[in-house]
Design a protein around this motif. Structure first.
Motif, PDB file in Angstrom:
ATOM      1  N   GLY A 165      25.391  11.170  25.972  1.00  0.00           N
ATOM      2  CA  GLY A 165      25.130  10.231  26.433  1.00  0.00           C
ATOM      3  C   GLY A 165      24.881   9.134  25.254  1.00  0.00           C
ATOM      4  N   ASP A 166      24.566   8.711  23.795  1.00  0.00           N
ATOM      5  CA  ASP A 166      24.393   7.696  22.888  1.00  0.00           C
ATOM      6  C   ASP A 166      25.663   7.788  21.840  1.00  0.00           C
ATOM      7  N   GLN A 167      26.875   7.060  21.914  1.00  0.00           N
ATOM      8  CA  GLN A 167      27.687   7.236  21.222  1.00  0.00           C
ATOM      9  C   GLN A 167      28.098   6.470  20.035  1.00  0.00           C
ATOM     10  N   LYS A 168      26.996   5.092  20.650  1.00  0.00           N
ATOM     11  CA  LYS A 168      27.110   3.849  19.646  1.00  0.00           C
ATOM     12  C   LYS A 168      27.172   3.710  18.442  1.00  0.00           C
ATOM     13  N   VAL A 187      32.641  -1.746  19.972  1.00  0.00           N
ATOM     14  CA  VAL A 187      31.830  -1.909  19.077  1.00  0.00           C
ATOM     15  C   VAL A 187      32.256  -3.559  19.270  1.00  0.00           C
ATOM     16  N   THR A 188      30.903  -4.072  18.679  1.00  0.00           N
ATOM     17  CA  THR A 188      30.642  -5.222  18.233  1.00  0.00           C
ATOM     18  C   THR A 188      30.254  -5.904  16.985  1.00  0.00           C
ATOM     19  N   GLU A 189      30.697  -6.445  16.058  1.00  0.00           N
ATOM     20  CA  GLU A 189      29.668  -7.251  14.373  1.00  0.00           C
ATOM     21  C   GLU A 189      28.779  -6.713  14.504  1.00  0.00           C
ATOM     22  N   ALA A 190      27.481  -7.232  15.239  1.00  0.00           N
ATOM     23  CA  ALA A 190      26.225  -6.893  14.922  1.00  0.00           C
ATOM     24  C   ALA A 190      26.496  -5.531  15.206  1.00  0.00           C
ATOM     25  N   ALA A 193      24.012  10.231   7.912  1.00  0.00           N
ATOM     26  CA  ALA A 193      24.251   9.461   8.509  1.00  0.00           C
ATOM     27  C   ALA A 193      24.147  10.241  10.738  1.00  0.00           C
ATOM     28  N   PRO A 194      23.627   9.551  10.989  1.00  0.00           N
ATOM     29  CA  PRO A 194      23.815  10.142  12.657  1.00  0.00           C
ATOM     30  C   PRO A 194      25.320  10.586  12.998  1.00  0.00           C
ATOM     31  N   GLU A 195      25.244  11.687  14.282  1.00  0.00           N
ATOM     32  CA  GLU A 195      25.840  12.162  14.176  1.00  0.00           C
ATOM     33  C   GLU A 195      26.431  11.394  15.997  1.00  0.00           C
ATOM     34  N   ARG A 196      27.276  11.807  16.499  1.00  0.00           N
ATOM     35  CA  ARG A 196      27.798  11.458  17.907  1.00  0.00           C
ATOM     36  C   ARG A 196      26.420  12.126  18.851  1.00  0.00           C
ATOM     37  N   GLU A 212      35.600  12.206  27.046  1.00  0.00           N
ATOM     38  CA  GLU A 212      36.588  10.880  27.565  1.00  0.00           C
ATOM     39  C   GLU A 212      35.530   9.166  27.740  1.00  0.00           C
ATOM     40  N   GLY A 213      34.883   9.337  26.666  1.00  0.00           N
ATOM     41  CA  GLY A 213      34.352   7.854  27.496  1.00  0.00           C
ATOM     42  C   GLY A 213      34.123   7.751  25.622  1.00  0.00           C
ATOM     43  N   TRP A 214      35.058   7.430  24.872  1.00  0.00           N
ATOM     44  CA  TRP A 214      34.682   7.862  23.532  1.00  0.00           C
ATOM     45  C   TRP A 214      35.945   7.127  22.950  1.00  0.00           C
ATOM     46  N   ASP A 215      36.660   6.292  23.909  1.00  0.00           N
ATOM     47  CA  ASP A 215      37.627   5.295  23.225  1.00  0.00           C
ATOM     48  C   ASP A 215      37.504   4.177  24.109  1.00  0.00           C
ATOM     49  N   GLU A 216      36.388   4.354  24.761  1.00  0.00           N
ATOM     50  CA  GLU A 216      35.593   2.549  25.235  1.00  0.00           C
ATOM     51  C   GLU A 216      34.277   2.559  24.193  1.00  0.00           C
ATOM     52  N   ALA A 217      33.966   3.678  23.769  1.00  0.00           N
ATOM     53  CA  ALA A 217      32.906   3.326  22.967  1.00  0.00           C
ATOM     54  C   ALA A 217      33.258   2.430  21.904  1.00  0.00           C
ATOM     55  N   LEU A 218      34.513   2.891  21.613  1.00  0.00           N
ATOM     56  CA  LEU A 218      35.187   2.579  19.896  1.00  0.00           C
ATOM     57  C   LEU A 218      35.622   1.070  20.417  1.00  0.00           C
ATOM     58  N   SER A 219      36.047   1.117  21.822  1.00  0.00           N
ATOM     59  CA  SER A 219      36.302  -0.521  22.399  1.00  0.00           C
ATOM     60  C   SER A 219      35.009  -1.424  22.297  1.00  0.00           C
TER      61      SER A 219
END
Length: 449
Positions: free
Chosen positions: A279-282, A415-418, A273-276, A406-413
């Motif tokens: 600049g791109d944690q999606k 996340v969409t079903e897609a 599985a890909p890592e974080r 710092e942006g990790w929790d925002e990246a989690l929030s």
């Protein structure tokens, strides 16, 4: 990586960002290349100092597996200023505690102590960064300690042996296949010269990040860092960590470990599985949510509901993922069948459940609940200064930036079903997996459980 801009300046980079709980985060770099992160939290007169070296088991010379972890042990053997094995006792006498840990991508040391003792522990940590003293007796004694540690934690634990074998099968070319503790036959040969060569090359300010979190002032930390770490010479052996990468995996890899000590047989599967990525944690955020959806809760997760409650073929199921690594990591699933259900049968039910999920996707309400819970868990974890220091040190050690952390929790929030389904279809591919069975040897005439 943080601190590479403006190398050669006394403080190459200085910025302040809000942490998850509004603690100011200040970063700067010393002349000798040491990256420093200061996280202010003035709720209690306590401070955590962590030094993170950007070297771990995946960076070891061929044939010297376990040297990273071995050196972690040897770092407590003393210097000219600190007597052998006295380091932890000094910290404890000041009312604090300390420890260290090694992974594939980093090795870290920390002390938790009253804020007014920071000067002392910083002096001690800086001292052993470049002034470690080792005798042949030290090495022989500690080598026996790590061999015994392997015996207790790995060789005597069938589950640990299975995971070790599966990891070696998962990574055919990448050094993530090497166990952090090391292979026994190589550990037995580790010498004083091996340890000192590794130490002199990698344990240097230009290969480290200092994280200080708690009741501290950035200006004071800067003064102390210049005083204690500033005079240390950098290493000329630090080069970019370019590692062998995995070739395309063309077929599932399978193994069975039989051991009389097994009390509960189970199926364990890992997928590359890909890592974080900086600049791109999606994708990593989507995989984090996917793991919680599939197996994060023993009552409401997809696997629990299907295997434990609806079909009643399992007593336990879980899924996990941690993308904080330099190169591709793994997404894992484990299932323990109920007594009388074979591993073959429970694996078939697992695959059926995963196929159904890939076709239908998650329940929207469950996805929203999980996404909120995952983000809340990340935020609550940062309520501890030690967790904050760990989060920044770990992330920066694998190449993430302060903004990424710092942006990790925002990246989690976000996340969409897609996003979840795209990540699931990419990762949950049997051709990309290693499946292991842990079981007892079958008696004569008895089918394998």
């Amino acid at each position: 990586m943080l601190g590479r801009l403006g190398a050669g300046l006394a403080f190459a980079l200085t910025l302040t960002l809000p942490a998850a709980a509004d603690e100011p985060v200040t970063t700067f770099t010393l002349d000798n290349g040491l990256n420093v992160v200061v996280i202010e939290d003035h709720r209690a007169p306590v401070v955590v100092q962590m030094i993170w070296y950007r070297v771990g088991a995946a960076d070891e010379p061929p044939g010297h597996s376990g040297i990273a972890h071995f050196l972690e042990h040897l770092m407590f053997k003393g210097t000219e200023k600190v007597a052998p094995n006295a380091f932890s006792g000094i910290v404890e006498a000041q009312g604090g505690d300390d420890n260290a840990f090694t992974s594939w991508d980093y090795t870290a040391y920390f002390q938790r102590i009253a804020a007014d003792r920071l000067d002392l522990v910083m002096e001690m940590e800086a001292d052993r960064m470049r002034n470690l003293r080792l005798t042949e007796e030290d090495v022989a004694t500690e080598r026996q300690v790590i061999l015994e540690e392997r015996a207790q934690r790995t060789d005597s634990d069938p589950s640990a042996l299975l995971m070790e074998q599966m990891r070696a099968a998962q990574y055919m070319n990448h050094p993530y296949s090497i166990p952090v503790i090391g292979w026994r036959h190589e550990m037995e040969k580790l010498s004083r010269e091996d340890a000192l060569e590794y130490y002199r090359r990698f344990y240097a300010p230009n290969n480290a990040t200092l994280v200080v979190a708690g009741d501290v002032d950035p200006a004071t930390v800067k003064t102390l860092a210049e005083k204690h770490y500033g005079p240390l010479e950098p290493s000329d052996g630090i080069v970019p960590r370019v590692r062998p990468q995995e070739p395309p995996q063309l077929a599932e890899r399978r193994l069975v470990l039989e051991d009389e000590r097994v009390s509960e047989p189970y199926v364990f599967r890992t997928y590359l599985a890909p890592e974080r990525d900086p600049g791109d944690q999606k994708t990593a955020a989507a995989l984090t949510v996917l793991a919680e959806l599939l197996g994060g809760n023993g009552q409401t997760s997809v696997l629990a509901r299907a295997l434990q409650f609806d079909r009643k073929v399992a007593v336990y199921s879980s899924a996990f993922y941690d993308g904080t690594s330099i190169d591709d990591g793994t997404f894992g699933i484990a299932v323990v069948p109920v007594q009388g259900v074979s591993l073959d049968a429970v694996e078939a039910e697992l695959d059926r459940t995963l196929d159904d999920f890939l076709k239908t996707g998650p329940d929207p309400a469950a996805l929203e609940r999980i996404r909120t819970q995952v983000r809340a868990g990340e935020i609550y974890a940062r309520d501890s200064v030690e967790n904050l220091a760990n989060s920044f040190g770990k992330g920066l050690s694998v190449g993430l930036t302060v903004a990424d952390i710092e942006g990790w929790d925002e990246a989690l929030s976000a996340v969409t079903e897609a996003d979840v389904m795209e990540a699931a279809r990419m990762v949950l591919n049997r051709k990309n997996a290693v499946t292991g069975w842990l079981t007892r040897p079958a008696a004569e005439g008895e089918a394998r459980q």
